[in-house]
Design an enzyme around this catalytic site. Structure first.
Site, PDB file in Angstrom:
ATOM      1  N   LYS A   1       0.856  -1.193   0.000  1.00  0.00           N
ATOM      2  CA  LYS A   1       0.000   0.000   0.000  1.00  0.00           C
ATOM      3  C   LYS A   1       0.888   1.237   0.000  1.00  0.00           C
ATOM      4  O   LYS A   1       1.815   1.344   0.810  1.00  0.00           O
ATOM      5  CB  LYS A   1      -0.881   0.018   1.259  1.00  0.00           C
ATOM      6  CG  LYS A   1      -2.079  -0.928   1.192  1.00  0.00           C
ATOM      7  CD  LYS A   1      -2.887  -0.764   2.470  1.00  0.00           C
ATOM      8  CE  LYS A   1      -3.979  -1.796   2.584  1.00  0.00           C
ATOM      9  NZ  LYS A   1      -5.234  -1.435   1.960  1.00  0.00           N
TER      10      LYS A   1
ATOM     11  N   ASP B   1      -6.152 -12.467  11.580  1.00  0.00           N
ATOM     12  CA  ASP B   1      -6.403 -11.920  10.252  1.00  0.00           C
ATOM     13  C   ASP B   1      -5.693 -10.584  10.040  1.00  0.00           C
ATOM     14  O   ASP B   1      -5.151 -10.327   8.973  1.00  0.00           O
ATOM     15  CB  ASP B   1      -7.919 -11.740  10.062  1.00  0.00           C
ATOM     16  CG  ASP B   1      -8.273 -11.212   8.679  1.00  0.00           C
ATOM     17  OD1 ASP B   1      -7.712 -11.728   7.698  1.00  0.00           O
ATOM     18  OD2 ASP B   1      -9.111 -10.280   8.583  1.00  0.00           O
TER      19      ASP B   1
ATOM     20  N   HIS C   1      -0.859  -7.834   9.126  1.00  0.00           N
ATOM     21  CA  HIS C   1      -0.752  -6.463   8.607  1.00  0.00           C
ATOM     22  C   HIS C   1      -0.289  -5.427   9.640  1.00  0.00           C
ATOM     23  O   HIS C   1       0.586  -4.619   9.370  1.00  0.00           O
ATOM     24  CB  HIS C   1      -2.105  -6.009   8.077  1.00  0.00           C
ATOM     25  CG  HIS C   1      -2.679  -6.897   7.011  1.00  0.00           C
ATOM     26  ND1 HIS C   1      -1.919  -7.467   6.026  1.00  0.00           N
ATOM     27  CD2 HIS C   1      -3.953  -7.315   6.780  1.00  0.00           C
ATOM     28  CE1 HIS C   1      -2.690  -8.184   5.229  1.00  0.00           C
ATOM     29  NE2 HIS C   1      -3.929  -8.118   5.665  1.00  0.00           N
TER      30      HIS C   1
ATOM     31  N   LYS D   1     -14.155  -5.447  12.618  1.00  0.00           N
ATOM     32  CA  LYS D   1     -15.083  -5.391  11.488  1.00  0.00           C
ATOM     33  C   LYS D   1     -16.442  -4.868  11.934  1.00  0.00           C
ATOM     34  O   LYS D   1     -16.764  -4.893  13.117  1.00  0.00           O
ATOM     35  CB  LYS D   1     -15.241  -6.785  10.891  1.00  0.00           C
ATOM     36  CG  LYS D   1     -13.994  -7.256  10.164  1.00  0.00           C
ATOM     37  CD  LYS D   1     -14.303  -8.392   9.217  1.00  0.00           C
ATOM     38  CE  LYS D   1     -13.061  -8.862   8.485  1.00  0.00           C
ATOM     39  NZ  LYS D   1     -12.612  -7.955   7.432  1.00  0.00           N
TER      40      LYS D   1
HETATM   41  C1  BG6 Z   1      -7.274  -8.748   4.338  1.00  0.00           C
HETATM   42  C2  BG6 Z   1      -8.120  -9.291   5.462  1.00  0.00           C
HETATM   43  O1  BG6 Z   1      -6.000  -9.301   4.382  1.00  0.00           O
HETATM   44  O2  BG6 Z   1      -7.208  -7.337   4.474  1.00  0.00           O
HETATM   45  C3  BG6 Z   1      -9.511  -8.691   5.414  1.00  0.00           C
HETATM   46  O3  BG6 Z   1      -8.220 -10.713   5.344  1.00  0.00           O
HETATM   47  C4  BG6 Z   1      -9.425  -7.172   5.440  1.00  0.00           C
HETATM   48  O4  BG6 Z   1     -10.300  -9.171   6.489  1.00  0.00           O
HETATM   49  C5  BG6 Z   1      -8.464  -6.685   4.359  1.00  0.00           C
HETATM   50  O5  BG6 Z   1     -10.729  -6.666   5.185  1.00  0.00           O
HETATM   51  C6  BG6 Z   1      -8.214  -5.184   4.504  1.00  0.00           C
HETATM   52  O6  BG6 Z   1      -7.361  -4.773   3.472  1.00  0.00           O
HETATM   53  P1  BG6 Z   1      -7.866  -3.789   2.343  1.00  0.00           P
HETATM   54  O7  BG6 Z   1      -6.684  -3.580   1.474  1.00  0.00           O
HETATM   55  O8  BG6 Z   1      -8.997  -4.497   1.652  1.00  0.00           O
HETATM   56  O9  BG6 Z   1      -8.332  -2.563   3.066  1.00  0.00           O
END
Ligand code: BG6
Length: 465
Positions: free
Chosen positions: A178, A231, A236, A335
């Site tokens: 990103k 997740d 991340h 979420k």
């Molecule tokens: C993913 C997760 O890796 O990243 C999801 O599994 C999440 O749950 C998503 O919604 C968020 O990333 P982005 O780039 O879609 O905002």
């Protein structure tokens, strides 16, 4: 040496991107559009795209899928047309040695094998690949989560590095692709004014928050076994944290950047070594969000309520280095939350002494890096416009560029250019599991209550947002 394939387009195909799990959602929604972005910039000359899965598709059906995904990316050009004309589909069971052998033999080397598959299938495919002679310079690209715990990640690491050298393994964390996350490097290391104050002496606390309005979106098959901690935080947010706190690397080479990240992750652990007192978890119940009605998480199709999967997780960490010891780092992601917030916020300690005679200064200085809209802002206190002896808060903001490539475009650029800088190194993948494991363990033993919050709210009552 084999001679390059010449496809229907008449162009030589000199390397291959082989997608395993090509008929799945990840390929359609993210990977192929990312490839379109990349090709539109002129990268990916000579690329042969091969799709494979157990589904009984043929070349035409696959080509339609690729065409649709390229169109959804809104990109056109000669390179895209050429890749589309020459792409092909081959049905295969990726856990079958003979199928894999046939598949790889039909690819133009070097081959980048993208496992767009669930982790357990990826592991079985890697096991099967140990019986196949891989073309020279093969790269393996795998999605998160890498393993399902520290021990599993270690086993998988040993397995993949029997197949190819570590710097040919691309463990994808698309947040590293990103542009806002990459902007952290410029903001931190190209400005004299910020970097010297990013230390425990000046920083009181740091929040890294990724609250989404999205709910489960039909992903129970994966998410119900993972939950918000695995997740988002295990992957991340820890990656973002490492870029936010690492020392300046001398260059942006894979070795320098990944060494710096690994160093801080090795020094990171749960605050006070107290997983019970330093973590919270919650799950959404029915509610309204953006005009939509969300069912309770436990009523979503495919969810097993007895798993107690959290949809909102928070952990507080310490980065135990000279530079950061004593500063709490709060990582939170969830979420189905109203007013989604995606940002890193660095809160500074109060000024040591405000001269007597100046008043009204209540707000701490804060540096905020927001991910969508991509923005950097700095909250300061300045003399008020009316009475110069009364301080007032101001915010200086700068929009950060969205970048030409999507996150997956950036990831694929690294893969096709043979540059693993933006992928997760094996030792780091294991460290990220090590950091969250005490919390996972405490949650498994039910030592931390699973709270709830209505979808569309800011989270459970009493939690800071
Ligand atoms: C993913 C997760 O890796 O990243 C999801 O599994 C999440 O749950 C998503 O919604 C968020 O990333 P982005 O780039 O879609 O905002």
């Amino acid at each position: 040496m084999t001679s390059p394939n010449v496809g229907d387009s008449g162009h030589a195909r000199t390397r291959t991107l082989l997608i395993l799990g090509a008929t799945g959602d990840l390929t359609h929604r993210l990977l192929l559009p990312g490839l379109a972005h990349l090709l539109a910039t002129g990268e990916g000359q000579g690329l042969l795209l091969v799709g494979s899965s157990v589904e009984d598709w043929d070349d035409d059906r696959w080509r339609d899928r690729v065409r649709e995904a390229f169109a959804s990316a809104g990109r056109k050009g000669e390179l895209l047309d050429g890749v589309l004309a020459d792409t092909r589909y081959q049905k295969a069971d990726v856990t079958d040695v003979e199928d894999l052998r046939g598949l790889l033999a039909s690819c133009e080397p070097p081959v980048a094998v993208f496992f767009a598959l669930p982790p357990s299938v990826t592991a079985r495919a890697c096991e099967a690949l140990t019986h196949v002679e891989l073309p020279a310079a093969t790269r393996l690209v795998m999605e998160k989560p890498f393993g399902t715990d520290r021990a599993g990640a270690r086993i998988l690491n040993r397995l993949v590095t029997r197949l190819v050298p570590e710097d040919h393994v691309h463990r994808v964390d698309h947040f590293l692709g990103k542009s806002t996350v990459l902007n952290l490097l410029g903001v931190r290391f190209a400005n004299r004014v910020l970097e010297p104050v990013l230390t425990a002496e000046h920083v009181e606390s740091v929040d890294v928050v990724f609250d989404e309005s999205l709910g489960l979106e039909g992903r129970a098959g994966y998410y119900d076994g993972a939950g918000a901690l695995v997740d988002m935080i295990q992957s991340h947010l820890l990656q973002m944290l490492s870029l936010l706190v690492m020392d300046a690397p001398p260059t942006l080479s894979a070795l320098d950047v990944r060494d710096r990240k690994a160093q801080v992750l090795r020094a990171t652990r749960i605050w006070d070594d107290d997983p019970v007192g330093s973590s919270r978890r919650a799950r959404y119940t029915a509610g309204q969000l953006d005009g939509r009605t969300f069912p309770s998480y436990v009523d979503e199709p495919g969810v097993d309520p007895s798993r107690n999967t959290e949809t909102l997780a928070e952990v507080v960490l310490t980065v135990d280095t000279w530079r950061w010891a004593g500063v709490p780092f709060r990582l939170r992601s969830g979420k189905a939350l109203g007013s989604p917030r995606k940002e890193a916020v660095i809160r500074f300690r109060p000024a040591p002494k405000i001269p007597v005679g100046l008043s009204g200064c209540e707000r701490p200085d804060r540096l905020r890096i927001s991910f969508g809209p991509d923005r950097m802002s700095l909250d300061l206190n300045v003399n008020g416009p009316d009475d110069p002896f009364v301080l007032e808060p101001v915010t200086l903001t700068a929009d950060l560029g969205p970048g030409e490539l999507s996150a997956y475009g950036e990831v694929l650029s690294g893969v096709l250019n043979g540059d693993p800088t933006l992928s997760v190194r094996g030792d780091t993948a294991e460290e990220c599991w090590r950091i969250v494991e005490p919390v996972l363990e405490a949650w498994r033993k039910d030592e931390v209550p699973l709270e709830d919050y209505p979808a569309g709210s800011h989270g459970p009552k009493g939690w800071p947002s």
